[in-house]
Write a protein that holds these residues in place. Sequence first.
Motif, short mmCIF file in Angstrom:
data_model
loop_
_atom_site.label_atom_id
_atom_site.label_comp_id
_atom_site.label_asym_id
_atom_site.label_seq_id
_atom_site.Cartn_x
_atom_site.Cartn_y
_atom_site.Cartn_z
N LEU A 59 6.75 -13.36 17.76
CA LEU A 59 5.92 -13.53 18.95
C LEU A 59 5.52 -12.19 19.54
O LEU A 59 4.41 -12.03 20.08
N ASN A 60 6.40 -11.22 19.42
CA ASN A 60 6.12 -9.90 19.99
C ASN A 60 4.94 -9.22 19.30
O ASN A 60 4.25 -8.40 19.92
N ILE A 61 4.71 -9.53 18.03
CA ILE A 61 3.53 -8.98 17.34
C ILE A 61 2.26 -9.53 17.99
O ILE A 61 1.28 -8.81 18.17
N ALA A 62 2.30 -10.81 18.37
CA ALA A 62 1.15 -11.39 19.07
C ALA A 62 0.93 -10.74 20.43
O ALA A 62 -0.18 -10.73 20.96
N LEU A 63 2.00 -10.17 21.00
CA LEU A 63 1.91 -9.50 22.29
C LEU A 63 1.50 -8.03 22.17
O LEU A 63 1.39 -7.34 23.17
N SER A 64 1.29 -7.55 20.95
CA SER A 64 1.00 -6.13 20.74
C SER A 64 -0.30 -5.70 21.39
O SER A 64 -0.52 -4.51 21.62
N TYR A 65 -1.18 -6.66 21.70
CA TYR A 65 -2.43 -6.31 22.37
C TYR A 65 -2.17 -5.59 23.69
O TYR A 65 -3.02 -4.82 24.17
N SER A 66 -0.99 -5.82 24.32
CA SER A 66 -0.72 -5.24 25.64
C SER A 66 -0.68 -3.72 25.58
O SER A 66 -0.99 -3.05 26.58
N PHE A 67 -0.27 -3.15 24.42
CA PHE A 67 -0.24 -1.69 24.28
C PHE A 67 -1.65 -1.10 24.27
O PHE A 67 -1.83 0.09 24.52
N PHE A 68 -2.63 -1.92 23.94
CA PHE A 68 -4.01 -1.45 23.80
C PHE A 68 -4.93 -2.14 24.80
O PHE A 68 -6.14 -2.20 24.59
N PHE A 69 -4.35 -2.65 25.88
CA PHE A 69 -5.14 -3.39 26.86
C PHE A 69 -6.29 -2.55 27.42
O PHE A 69 -7.43 -3.02 27.49
N PRO A 70 -6.04 -1.29 27.84
CA PRO A 70 -7.16 -0.47 28.31
C PRO A 70 -8.21 -0.23 27.21
O PRO A 70 -9.41 -0.17 27.50
N THR A 71 -7.75 -0.11 25.96
CA THR A 71 -8.69 0.08 24.85
C THR A 71 -9.59 -1.15 24.69
O THR A 71 -10.80 -1.04 24.49
N LEU A 72 -8.99 -2.35 24.78
CA LEU A 72 -9.78 -3.58 24.67
C LEU A 72 -10.73 -3.72 25.85
O LEU A 72 -11.87 -4.15 25.69
N ALA A 73 -10.24 -3.36 27.05
CA ALA A 73 -11.12 -3.43 28.22
C ALA A 73 -12.26 -2.43 28.12
O ALA A 73 -13.37 -2.68 28.60
N ALA A 74 -11.99 -1.29 27.47
CA ALA A 74 -13.02 -0.25 27.34
C ALA A 74 -14.19 -0.69 26.46
O ALA A 74 -15.28 -0.13 26.55
N THR A 75 -13.95 -1.70 25.60
CA THR A 75 -15.05 -2.18 24.75
C THR A 75 -16.16 -2.84 25.55
O THR A 75 -17.24 -3.10 25.02
N MET A 76 -15.91 -3.10 26.85
CA MET A 76 -16.96 -3.69 27.68
C MET A 76 -17.96 -2.64 28.17
O MET A 76 -18.98 -2.98 28.77
#
Length: 478
Positions: free
Chosen positions: A288-305
């Motif tokens: 499950l923690n692998i599915a949560l790995s997005y949290s380490f890159f949350f600003p990166t994902l938000a920056a795609t906007m």
Amino acid sequence: MEYQRLSNTEIYPDVEEYTPTLVDADPEPNRRREVERKLLRKLDLRVWFLVLVYIMNYMDRNNMAAARLKGLEEDLRLTGQEFNTLISVLFIGYGFMQIPSNIYLNRIRRPSLYLSCCVFLWGIISIGTGHFREALASRFFLGFSEAVYYPGVLLMLSRWYKRDELGLRMAYFTGGSSLANAFGSLIASGVLAIMDGKLGYQAWRWLFFCEGGLTCMIAASAFFVVPDFPTTPAFWLTSEERMLAQKRMEEELTGIDHDSIKVVEGSGLTEALTDWKVWWLAIALAILNIALSYSFFFPTLAATMGFSPTITLLLCAPPWIVALLTSFCVMSHSDRTGDRFWHIVGPVSTGIIGFVMAITSTDTLTRYLSLFFMAQISVSYIVLLAWVSNSIPESSSRRAVGIAFANTLSSISNIASPYVWPAAWGPSYVNSFLICILTATISLFMLWVYQLHLISLNKEAEMNERALGLPTGFRYVT
């Protein structure tokens, strides 16, 4: 209330037998309720301080993602997967330390001193993040020192709160990660916007200075506020409250075979690691923690906007605030109903919807909404940790190792999970989202199998009690 008397030496082998008190005899139920209310109120106030420390724990761990938006990669001359390595190496140190730390913590009388020293240490290490090689070393030792805190506090909570109280307090505590993600983004946006060039340091370095320094100041207060165990005298508890705290933990063991709760010196590690349930839950948590790995890159994902770094970091806060509020509602309902599995299914399914939204749309509003859905998976992580603790009722040493072991496997998955998000897969990160969907689904399947097993054990216990004319005893939380 009828219950089978267990001695303190059976539950806490390092302390003396306590003397029965007015509360122990329980002649006045109203008196017990009054003392219990005061006890829980005092404990809850200290839990909120533990939340504050955990916010700093998470902010010091995750500030790399915010610093990346303001030149960290360029200043450290990082290339290829070196940034991902900086994220990953922290969890190598984190994984090494958790089990030995919890074994040690379960044996000492003053865990408050131990935890407070470690808080101060990781604050100092966070301040010292430097060039790539120095940053690698500091991130490793940051993980080494931070590993003490999270499983250690979970163990302490399980020594103070009953099973129907534990989940909500774990939500309060673990919800600190959502608060850290929210307020960490707000703090980072301010520091990165106004501190660039001050005293000759880049803005991202000031981020480490400010957050690490604040951690050190909080550590000074931790010596006086972090609770010890119920068997340790405490200035903030009356004698009556402390005895009731011990009695409450004895009552939690009613109906469990005495032979299974007698703690043999040094046996916690063997008992936990030979219990397949501990392994099963730990592996499900790690996946499950692998599915949560997005949290380490949350600003990166938000920056795609496509917004500026300051606006991007501000936009990162609302999804985590919503996730925090959701976690309180979910865990409170989970405690009241005695259900864990379906309270995991709901948040994970919501997160999968968020991944699908991010895969199928490039619209700015849709991608931002997907971040709100993704953040809900963190709620399931809290519920699952409570389930781990509920599933190891037999002894404090076994629970100490079980909690630490689950977190250790979770940390091992975090060593690999940053590489699920290579820059080459951006800005869409379709492959990364697909991996998150797959791992979340596998984890849910494992937990469904585990729930069926616990249901069968509870039915077997009920049949035995009916056949032998025994009162209702221990039941696993499903």
